[in-house]
Write an enzyme that holds these catalytic residues in place. Sequence first.
Site, short mmCIF file in Angstrom:
data_model
loop_
_atom_site.label_atom_id
_atom_site.label_comp_id
_atom_site.label_asym_id
_atom_site.label_seq_id
_atom_site.Cartn_x
_atom_site.Cartn_y
_atom_site.Cartn_z
N GLY A 174 -21.15 19.26 -27.58
CA GLY A 174 -22.26 18.33 -27.74
C GLY A 174 -23.54 19.01 -28.18
N ALA A 175 -23.47 20.27 -28.63
CA ALA A 175 -24.69 20.95 -29.08
C ALA A 175 -24.94 20.72 -30.57
CB ALA A 175 -24.59 22.44 -28.80
N GLY A 176 -24.13 19.89 -31.19
CA GLY A 176 -24.36 19.61 -32.61
C GLY A 176 -23.73 20.65 -33.52
N SER A 195 -16.48 18.03 -32.30
CA SER A 195 -15.49 16.95 -32.48
C SER A 195 -14.69 17.17 -33.75
CB SER A 195 -16.16 15.58 -32.45
OG SER A 195 -17.15 15.51 -33.44
N ALA A 196 -15.34 17.64 -34.82
CA ALA A 196 -14.62 17.92 -36.06
C ALA A 196 -13.63 19.06 -35.84
CB ALA A 196 -15.59 18.29 -37.18
N ALA A 197 -14.07 20.10 -35.13
CA ALA A 197 -13.19 21.26 -34.90
C ALA A 197 -11.98 20.88 -34.05
CB ALA A 197 -13.98 22.41 -34.27
N ASP A 228 -18.26 17.89 -41.90
CA ASP A 228 -17.89 18.80 -40.80
C ASP A 228 -16.40 19.13 -40.83
OD1 ASP A 228 -20.47 18.73 -39.98
OD2 ASP A 228 -20.15 17.45 -38.24
N PRO A 256 -20.68 25.43 -26.96
CA PRO A 256 -21.20 24.42 -26.03
C PRO A 256 -20.90 23.04 -26.62
CG PRO A 256 -22.97 25.56 -27.18
CD PRO A 256 -21.72 26.21 -27.61
C1 MEV Z 1 -23.25 15.36 -38.14
O1 MEV Z 1 -22.81 16.68 -37.94
C2 MEV Z 1 -23.84 15.20 -39.48
C3 MEV Z 1 -24.23 13.78 -39.89
O2 MEV Z 1 -24.60 13.86 -41.27
C4 MEV Z 1 -23.11 12.80 -39.74
C5 MEV Z 1 -21.96 13.03 -40.70
O3 MEV Z 1 -22.11 13.73 -41.69
O4 MEV Z 1 -20.89 12.43 -40.45
C6 MEV Z 1 -25.42 13.30 -39.11
#
Ligand code: MEV
Length: 334
Positions: A116-118, A122-124, A165, A114
């Site tokens: 934007g679920a954290g 975006s990194a992937a 990430d 999903p």
């Molecule tokens: C985001 O997944 C994690 C944060 O620590 C930001 C980052 O590490 O760039 C909030």
Amino acid sequence: MSVLRVTATAPGVVKLFGEHAVVYGKPAIAMAINKGIKVTVEETNDDSLVILAKDLSVKGIAIRVTGGLIEGNVIDDGQLSRLASYALTALRLVSEKYGGDLRGIRVIIESQLPIGAGLATSAAVSVAAVAAYARLINVKLSKEDIAKISHSVELTVQGAASPMDTATSSIGGVMYIKPGIELKRLSTSLKIPLVVGYVERESTTSELVKRVKALYGKYPAVIEKVMDSIGAIVDEALAALNKSDYVALGELMNINQGLLEALGVSNHRLSNIVYMARRAGALGAKLSGGGGGGAVIALAPGVEDKVAIAVKLAGGEVILIDANYEGVRIEDYG
Ligand code: MEV
């Protein structure tokens, strides 16, 4: 050998300990998961760069980039076009460094996560796009090189980002990250039985990183101690992982959650899930990632089903995950 089409799949990431403090140089621990983002890069016969993005829930977007201008039909809520900007930046950075031509390229982004679920979508996307495009233009990169370039992609798009990430998605497994000093893949054979839940996000990671920065600016003496304490939690967690001590890991997750609350990045929906998961028997539970909604992780050895039900009752969606030890995977088709 030159190829015409390459697919790279990069895993999503759960943050076990240390998010936000890692932006200030503190250590963090993160784990790659067995769901991620697939980016296919292929040569076409026209001279534009087209980015298509789709997941299961929306129709998708098509973005056409001609002479630096982005045009096209965007048929989504903004999340997918956000991902497209990471892919575009990934291709630009690789072509600037290694000299590839961006014309006559189609990029297809597909998400098993999903968005934007954290869970580090975006990194992937950045990792998969860097890996796929570099392979297409015949540049051999190690996973560490891919991690470095993808970190620059996140920095370019977001302004601020730690390497956590992108390094974890690229290399895979459970990673200990101390920005600028140490990047270590942990050799733990410990199974980390996590239940992962998520709720819709109210803010993006970069907004939350900015909010924490503002709080730090206002109360430097207070927030510095919070950051130091999060760093100390990570080092204790490393020792607990080495001893396979679930009880200590759970307690440390709970303390970490308290400090993320102190930084103002949790919200009532996340905290509700955290408390419900603990009541259902989780040894520890915390938000995972930037916060403001997004992911929650609960350490639930032997009680995964009960905790998953509690997460749902508290209003979260549950994603079944396992660890990914491979990192980014590249397949090419001549
Ligand atoms: C985001 O997944 C994690 C944060 O620590 C930001 C980052 O590490 O760039 C909030």
